[in-house]
Structure formats: C-alpha cells, structure tokens
Design a protein around this motif. Structure first.
Motif, PDB file in Angstrom:
ATOM      1  N   LYS A  30     -39.359  -2.367  -0.077  1.00  0.00           N
ATOM      2  CA  LYS A  30     -39.012  -3.076  -1.307  1.00  0.00           C
ATOM      3  C   LYS A  30     -40.072  -2.847  -2.384  1.00  0.00           C
ATOM      4  O   LYS A  30     -39.747  -2.622  -3.550  1.00  0.00           O
ATOM      5  CB  LYS A  30     -38.844  -4.570  -1.040  1.00  0.00           C
ATOM      6  CG  LYS A  30     -38.454  -5.374  -2.272  1.00  0.00           C
ATOM      7  CD  LYS A  30     -38.427  -6.863  -1.978  1.00  0.00           C
ATOM      8  CE  LYS A  30     -38.069  -7.701  -3.181  1.00  0.00           C
ATOM      9  NZ  LYS A  30     -38.791  -7.394  -4.403  1.00  0.00           N
ATOM     10  N   LYS A  33     -39.706   0.649  -3.770  1.00  0.00           N
ATOM     11  CA  LYS A  33     -38.512   0.685  -4.624  1.00  0.00           C
ATOM     12  C   LYS A  33     -38.773  -0.007  -5.958  1.00  0.00           C
ATOM     13  O   LYS A  33     -38.447   0.533  -7.025  1.00  0.00           O
ATOM     14  CB  LYS A  33     -37.350   0.024  -3.891  1.00  0.00           C
ATOM     15  CG  LYS A  33     -36.058   0.036  -4.644  1.00  0.00           C
ATOM     16  CD  LYS A  33     -34.973  -0.651  -3.818  1.00  0.00           C
ATOM     17  CE  LYS A  33     -33.848  -1.092  -4.712  1.00  0.00           C
ATOM     18  NZ  LYS A  33     -32.979  -2.078  -4.114  1.00  0.00           N
ATOM     19  N   ASP A  34     -39.384  -1.202  -5.921  1.00  0.00           N
ATOM     20  CA  ASP A  34     -39.672  -1.943  -7.156  1.00  0.00           C
ATOM     21  C   ASP A  34     -40.617  -1.167  -8.064  1.00  0.00           C
ATOM     22  O   ASP A  34     -40.416  -1.111  -9.281  1.00  0.00           O
ATOM     23  CB  ASP A  34     -40.268  -3.317  -6.837  1.00  0.00           C
ATOM     24  CG  ASP A  34     -39.266  -4.274  -6.216  1.00  0.00           C
ATOM     25  OD1 ASP A  34     -38.047  -3.970  -6.216  1.00  0.00           O
ATOM     26  OD2 ASP A  34     -39.700  -5.334  -5.705  1.00  0.00           O
ATOM     27  N   GLU A  37     -38.662   1.656  -9.655  1.00  0.00           N
ATOM     28  CA  GLU A  37     -37.717   1.154 -10.662  1.00  0.00           C
ATOM     29  C   GLU A  37     -38.421   0.831 -11.969  1.00  0.00           C
ATOM     30  O   GLU A  37     -37.811   0.886 -13.041  1.00  0.00           O
ATOM     31  CB  GLU A  37     -36.998  -0.091 -10.138  1.00  0.00           C
ATOM     32  CG  GLU A  37     -35.938   0.199  -9.107  1.00  0.00           C
ATOM     33  CD  GLU A  37     -35.324  -1.051  -8.512  1.00  0.00           C
ATOM     34  OE1 GLU A  37     -35.800  -2.175  -8.789  1.00  0.00           O
ATOM     35  OE2 GLU A  37     -34.356  -0.921  -7.747  1.00  0.00           O
ATOM     36  N   PRO A  77     -35.341   9.560  -7.663  1.00  0.00           N
ATOM     37  CA  PRO A  77     -36.519   9.408  -6.813  1.00  0.00           C
ATOM     38  C   PRO A  77     -36.636  10.598  -5.864  1.00  0.00           C
ATOM     39  O   PRO A  77     -35.636  11.184  -5.459  1.00  0.00           O
ATOM     40  CB  PRO A  77     -36.227   8.120  -6.036  1.00  0.00           C
ATOM     41  CG  PRO A  77     -34.749   8.034  -6.006  1.00  0.00           C
ATOM     42  CD  PRO A  77     -34.260   8.669  -7.272  1.00  0.00           C
TER      43      PRO A  77
END
Length: 96
Positions: A30, A33-34, A37, A77
């Motif tokens: 997570k 990913k954060d 982003e 990504p």
C-alpha cells in the motif's frame, strides 16, 4: 509465488504470526502504491526501484470499427531490478 506463499515463507522463517506478516506485507504494498500515485518513485537498495514511466501520445487503431484513435500520453508503473538482483537471477535460474 503468490502473496499467500510469501506470507507463509516469511512467517516460517521469522516465527511471526501469519496475520501479522500479512498485515506488514499489505501495508508495504500500500505504501509503495500510495507513493507512486503521488508521483514519487521508490528505491530499495539491493532489490530494485519502482519507477514511473511516461508514455507519449500515439495513434492507434480500433480494428473492430476500422477507425484511427488517439491514445493520450499517460504514466505507467514499472519495476527496475537492482544490478545485484539481476545478476543473481541470471546466474541461478536455468535457461529453458
């Protein structure tokens, strides 16, 4: 190897409860990913880098409708393994 396999192996090697290991693995993914982003890249020395690649605008075709479409510029990504990691895989994995 699946995420469940990874959790099981880490739990066996460390003696930590599977639920705790799974929570850490989930949070690790997570956070990566954060960060991506938000436009940040993640560098893990000796393992590799999670990077953002920029794709330019291009022309494509919708073959079912026989028409030309424009694919807008976008980011994707990607993972780039560290040199040490890459060399280890080259040496140990047999070529089929």
């Amino acid at each position: 190897m699946t995420k469940a396999d990874l959790v099981n192996r880490i739990a066996e090697k460390t003696g930590i409860e599977k639920n705790d290991v799974q929570a850490v693995v989930e949070l690790f993914m997570k956070e990566i990913k954060d960060a991506m982003e938000q436009g940040n890249e993640v560098f893990l020395r000796g393992f590799g880098s999670f990077i953002i690649k920029k794709r330019a605008q291009k022309t494509g075709r919708n073959i079912s409708k026989q028409e030309t479409i424009t694919i807008p510029a976008h980011n994707i990504p990607a993972f780039k393994p560290a040199k040490v990691f890459l060399e280890a895989v080259k040496e140990k994995v047999p070529v089929s």
